[in-house]
Write a protein that holds these residues in place. Sequence first.
Motif, PDB file in Angstrom:
ATOM      1  N   CYS A   1      -9.828  10.738  -5.520  1.00  0.00           N
ATOM      2  CA  CYS A   1      -8.459  10.600  -5.552  1.00  0.00           C
ATOM      3  C   CYS A   1      -8.065  11.519  -6.761  1.00  0.00           C
ATOM      4  CB  CYS A   1      -8.039   9.288  -5.744  1.00  0.00           C
ATOM      5  SG  CYS A   1      -6.310   9.135  -6.236  1.00  0.00           S
TER       6      CYS A   1
ATOM      7  N   PHE B   1       4.220   1.647 -11.589  1.00  0.00           N
ATOM      8  CA  PHE B   1       3.500   2.315 -10.218  1.00  0.00           C
ATOM      9  C   PHE B   1       3.752   3.487 -10.584  1.00  0.00           C
ATOM     10  CE2 PHE B   1       4.177   3.976  -6.222  1.00  0.00           C
ATOM     11  CZ  PHE B   1       2.657   4.113  -5.768  1.00  0.00           C
TER      12      PHE B   1
ATOM     13  N   ILE C   1      -1.832  -1.652  -3.484  1.00  0.00           N
ATOM     14  CA  ILE C   1      -2.302  -1.343  -4.889  1.00  0.00           C
ATOM     15  C   ILE C   1      -1.903  -2.402  -5.613  1.00  0.00           C
ATOM     16  CG2 ILE C   1      -1.683   0.514  -6.494  1.00  0.00           C
ATOM     17  CD1 ILE C   1      -3.007   1.705  -4.027  1.00  0.00           C
ATOM     18  N   SER C   2      -3.029  -2.646  -6.547  1.00  0.00           N
ATOM     19  CA  SER C   2      -2.722  -3.796  -7.636  1.00  0.00           C
ATOM     20  C   SER C   2      -2.371  -3.328  -8.947  1.00  0.00           C
ATOM     21  CB  SER C   2      -4.194  -4.510  -7.803  1.00  0.00           C
ATOM     22  OG  SER C   2      -4.524  -5.283  -6.494  1.00  0.00           O
TER      23      SER C   2
ATOM     24  N   GLY D   1       0.856  -1.065   0.049  1.00  0.00           N
ATOM     25  CA  GLY D   1       0.158   0.030   0.168  1.00  0.00           C
ATOM     26  C   GLY D   1       0.937   1.466  -0.095  1.00  0.00           C
TER      27      GLY D   1
ATOM     28  N   ASN E   1      -7.075   2.142  -8.330  1.00  0.00           N
ATOM     29  CA  ASN E   1      -7.529   1.199  -7.510  1.00  0.00           C
ATOM     30  C   ASN E   1      -8.445   1.852  -6.403  1.00  0.00           C
ATOM     31  OD1 ASN E   1      -5.522  -1.336  -6.678  1.00  0.00           O
ATOM     32  ND2 ASN E   1      -4.384   0.042  -8.142  1.00  0.00           N
TER      33      ASN E   1
ATOM     34  N   VAL F   1      -2.527   4.590  -8.547  1.00  0.00           N
ATOM     35  CA  VAL F   1      -3.087   4.674  -7.257  1.00  0.00           C
ATOM     36  C   VAL F   1      -4.704   5.005  -7.388  1.00  0.00           C
ATOM     37  CG1 VAL F   1      -3.195   6.080  -4.783  1.00  0.00           C
ATOM     38  CG2 VAL F   1      -1.024   5.296  -6.032  1.00  0.00           C
TER      39      VAL F   1
END
Length: 563
Positions: free
Chosen positions: A176, A129, A206-207, A85, A137, A134
């Motif tokens: 977000c 990433f 986070i996936s 995370g 997700n 972020v």
Amino acid sequence: MPRPTGELRRVFRRAVAVSAVVLLAATGCTAAPAPAPGTTAPATAQAPAPTEVFNFGTGSDPLGFDPALVSDTESYRVTRQVLEGLLSVDPVTGAPAPSLATAWKELDGGLGYSFKLRPDVRFHDGTAFDAQAVCTNFSRWYTMGPATRGDGSVAMFKQVFRAFSDDAANSIYQGCAVDGALEVTLTLKMPLTGFLQALTLPAFAISSPAALKAGTANVLDQEFSGNKVSRYGLHPVGTGPFTFTSASSGATTMRAYPGYWGTKGQIATLNFKTFEQPETRLAALEDGTLDGFDPVTPGNFDKLIKGGRQVLQRDPFSVMYLGLNQKVPVLADLKVREAIAAAVDKSAIASNYFIAGTATTAQFIPPKLSGFNNAVQGINYDPAKAKKLLEESSYKGEELKFYYPTNASRTYLPSPEKVYAQIAAGLTAVGFNIKPVPVPWSDGYVNAIKTGGDHALSLLGWNGSYADPDNFVGPIFGTPGAELGMDDPQLVSKITRARSMPNGPDRVAAYDSISKQLAATVPAVPIAFPISAIALSDRVSSFPLSPVLNEVFNHVVLAPKAG
């Protein structure tokens, strides 16, 4: 960054001290402290590549591997290795620590938080990433429909933010925003005192957005351990130190991720193996099949110590309870619920089926947290009083179905069949008509009591994930659910208000009041704050023990090989 509170530091520092004492007593060696999860190991490029195989035994199978849709310890044990995370948990203080976010700042009095993200991090599928990942997700969690989340009772998003986008008026989540490739802002509709701590939950790992899409993460057309899951839920993709390899009944395998940004550790292949019975876990450790296991039960604790095995105790940070479903008409009668509470011999349960030192309790908030109220005594074990209450109640001998899990050991419930037998015997003795309903854990026990059904009584527990009283009363009582069949808007309102209050005397008083109300209305019977422990072979010289189970195996340190 916010400084850790005194109670956070006490919880985690005592846990470190307890584990060190037990380890020294058992083996005579010194346990080295584990590095903080959010720190990068020095000279990573020069560190040798992981080469070791590590086998760890568990008491039950996971229920799935999409952390947004599970809440059980064994599922999270796996996903903590694979996904990360924004924040992690400092192993000494318990405060939020850097992980995929390296720094953060509170905005607008707690209505927003900006995060700077770690650069040069890639998901296991090779995608980058970044801030958009972020927000993808968070958007997925917020907009998840009923066909995926069910009633949301096991979705941590609802437990923290209270509602999804289809009930936006009641959701604390606002949005977000991508502020840059590695900058993101999360906004709330009202302050949430434990927000940063909540982000340390494995549910908010986070996936990879690409993997979520490829695995149709919101379509539950597969099955694992008696639960509906998606293809993504069978193969998660994150940024963690291990990549997910395979899972089947009884075994889950992961391998070290060569491109991991942090400490790579010594373990190249990590196997979690399920041994449902305590005796088989112990035998597997003794014959070398396992390098460690969790949980240790009272029955094998003494054998391990006498055999010179390493046993590490976690500081108690969970609650085991008896759930009472008020949708069953007779359990809507307070006197019936009081009679049940008076028929439960908590002291016998704690001394017979938990590790020595386990304390009984009349409330759900552990004594280390603000909101624990010494004045709350609850209903003591008193069979005569239970019989009298039952005579005065509306109960007329109706059959009460008592659900309990089998073929599983949980950190908060290592011997469920025995605990059931003890409670059922006490209830029968005072005049209740109990029908046992054993459900194998891997055949959907949690779903059976969380998503409706005909259960009157049920055994379950809650393992704390961060040091805030809301993490204990919020998930169990903060929203209506099928497990307890409650409809108490006043209690929900009190919990919602308390969680948004700033730390201080007023917040303590609010949780004191909640504890008093739970004791007076008996929606469930809290029984114990269990002490849990793990066993390790001599091969292990250090293990990242955590009261909140934030135990990531790249921080396991293995002893040098002889010769």
